[in-house]
Design an enzyme around this catalytic site. Structure first.
Site, short mmCIF file in Angstrom:
data_model
loop_
_atom_site.label_atom_id
_atom_site.label_comp_id
_atom_site.label_asym_id
_atom_site.label_seq_id
_atom_site.Cartn_x
_atom_site.Cartn_y
_atom_site.Cartn_z
N TYR A 1 -1.79 7.12 -6.56
CA TYR A 1 -2.20 6.63 -7.88
C TYR A 1 -1.60 5.25 -8.13
O TYR A 1 -2.27 4.34 -8.62
CB TYR A 1 -1.74 7.61 -8.95
CG TYR A 1 -1.81 7.07 -10.36
CD1 TYR A 1 -3.03 6.91 -11.01
CD2 TYR A 1 -0.64 6.73 -11.05
CE1 TYR A 1 -3.09 6.41 -12.31
CE2 TYR A 1 -0.69 6.24 -12.34
CZ TYR A 1 -1.91 6.09 -12.96
OH TYR A 1 -1.97 5.60 -14.25
N HIS A 2 -0.35 5.10 -7.76
CA HIS A 2 0.33 3.82 -7.97
C HIS A 2 -0.27 2.72 -7.09
O HIS A 2 -0.57 1.62 -7.58
CB HIS A 2 1.82 3.97 -7.67
CG HIS A 2 2.62 2.77 -8.05
ND1 HIS A 2 3.30 2.67 -9.23
CD2 HIS A 2 2.83 1.59 -7.40
CE1 HIS A 2 3.90 1.49 -9.30
NE2 HIS A 2 3.64 0.82 -8.20
N HIS A 3 -0.44 3.01 -5.82
CA HIS A 3 -1.03 2.03 -4.91
C HIS A 3 -2.40 1.57 -5.41
O HIS A 3 -2.71 0.37 -5.44
CB HIS A 3 -1.18 2.63 -3.51
CG HIS A 3 -0.02 2.34 -2.61
ND1 HIS A 3 0.32 1.07 -2.21
CD2 HIS A 3 0.86 3.17 -1.99
CE1 HIS A 3 1.37 1.12 -1.41
NE2 HIS A 3 1.72 2.38 -1.26
N LYS B 1 5.28 1.72 -5.11
CA LYS B 1 5.99 0.64 -5.70
C LYS B 1 5.66 0.53 -7.17
O LYS B 1 4.96 1.28 -7.69
CB LYS B 1 5.59 -0.73 -5.19
CG LYS B 1 5.87 -1.17 -3.88
CD LYS B 1 5.41 -0.62 -2.74
CE LYS B 1 4.31 0.16 -2.59
NZ LYS B 1 3.57 0.71 -1.98
#
Length: 301
Positions: free
Chosen positions: A167-169, A300
């Site tokens: 989800y973050h990527h 990240k």
């Protein structure tokens, strides 16, 4: 040869013009969407189909090289962006003079004459978009697509890919592409924080990939805490720029797209990372079932 390369590199980044890249990105909006679709196929389809009957691949050497590269890349980015952010924060009059923004004399100096205002709202191409700093801000925006290779290492080694990871990527990649095109002033904050956190995070991954996980394992909760702090600062930046633009009605070079999507992203990241930190390091029930997953995930900013 090295001197010639160094001279060419310095000449290129010092004369870098972000406008040309932004125009190209604006003309190719399909690139991040195609990358996003391919990424979702990698995450949701490949593990259950192609890799289901295959043994995990031995990618240790490639993983070492990859994490070392991203460590050095992030350190270089931080080297250029962080000192400049600090300089602009401590000397706001320089940015204000270059930005051309006309301020109401009656406006509180705490709001629109401070270093925080100038580094989040007062965009000047000559400061944030061009030159050596602009070059590394541009690389920050573009790097989010190749950084998704992180997930490929997990998939082809048959390691779990948690929701927070992909989800973050995915969301950061999409946000960075379109936010860069829109030239949001607060982008320097996002790039500086991301480069700084990634310098530490990928160094941790590099040491782990080299087989020294036990040596750095005590630092895992610290890394996750730093990531949470990054999300807190990011949320503050977005809320501040929203307040300046929509509540106070003052000049702020951000778009509604970056404000709304940025707020949703940072708040969701803050909640997810906080939950992960609690489950990984504070909850007795989950400590054993999720050993040090917080610093193991390839995520990240």
């Amino acid at each position: 040869m090295l001197m010639n390369f160094g001279g060419s590199y310095d000449a290129y980044i010092n004369n870098f013009q972000g406008t040309f890249l932004a125009e190209w990105m604006l003309d190719h909006p399909s690139v991040p969407y195609i990358a996003g679709v391919m990424y979702l196929i990698l995450v949701l389809y490949v593990p259950k189909s192609i890799m289901a009957s295959q043994p995990p691949l031995n990618l240790r050497a490639a993983n070492i090289v990859w994490n070392l590269f991203l460590t050095l890349f992030s350190m270089c980015g931080a080297y250029y962006t962080v000192p400049y952010l600090v300089k602009a924060f401590m000397n706001p009059e320089i940015v204000m003079a270059a930005s051309g923004i006309k301020l109401d004399a009656n406006t509180s100096p705490i709001i629109t004459h401070s270093g925080f205002y100038t580094t989040t709202c007062a965009l000047a191409d000559s400061f944030y978009f061009n030159g050596d700093v602009g070059f590394w801000v541009a690389l920050f925006a573009l790097s989010k697509i190749p950084e998704m290779i992180d997930t490929a290492f997990l998939v082809f080694q048959k390691k779990p890919v948690i929701f927070l990871h992909w989800y973050h990527h995915l969301t950061v990649m999409l946000f960075c592409w379109f936010a860069y095109v829109q030239k949001i002033s607060s982008g320097l904050w996002f790039a500086s924080m991301n480069y700084s956190v990634h310098s530490i995070m990928y160094l941790y991954y590099f040491v782990c990939a080299c087989g020294h996980r036990r040596l750095v394992r005590p630092f895992a909760p610290i890394i996750t805490f730093v990531q949470i702090f990054q999300m807190v600062v990011g949320t503050i930046v977005v809320c501040y720029t929203y307040t300046v633009k929509h509540v106070l009605g003052r000049s702020c070079t951000v778009t509604d797209f970056s404000l709304h999507t940025g707020l949703v992203m940072y708040v969701s990241y803050l909640l997810l990372f906080s939950q992960l930190f609690y489950r990984s390091y504070l909850s007795p029930r989950d400590k054993a079932s999720i050993p040090h997953v917080a610093a193991e995930i390839k995520k990240k900013e």
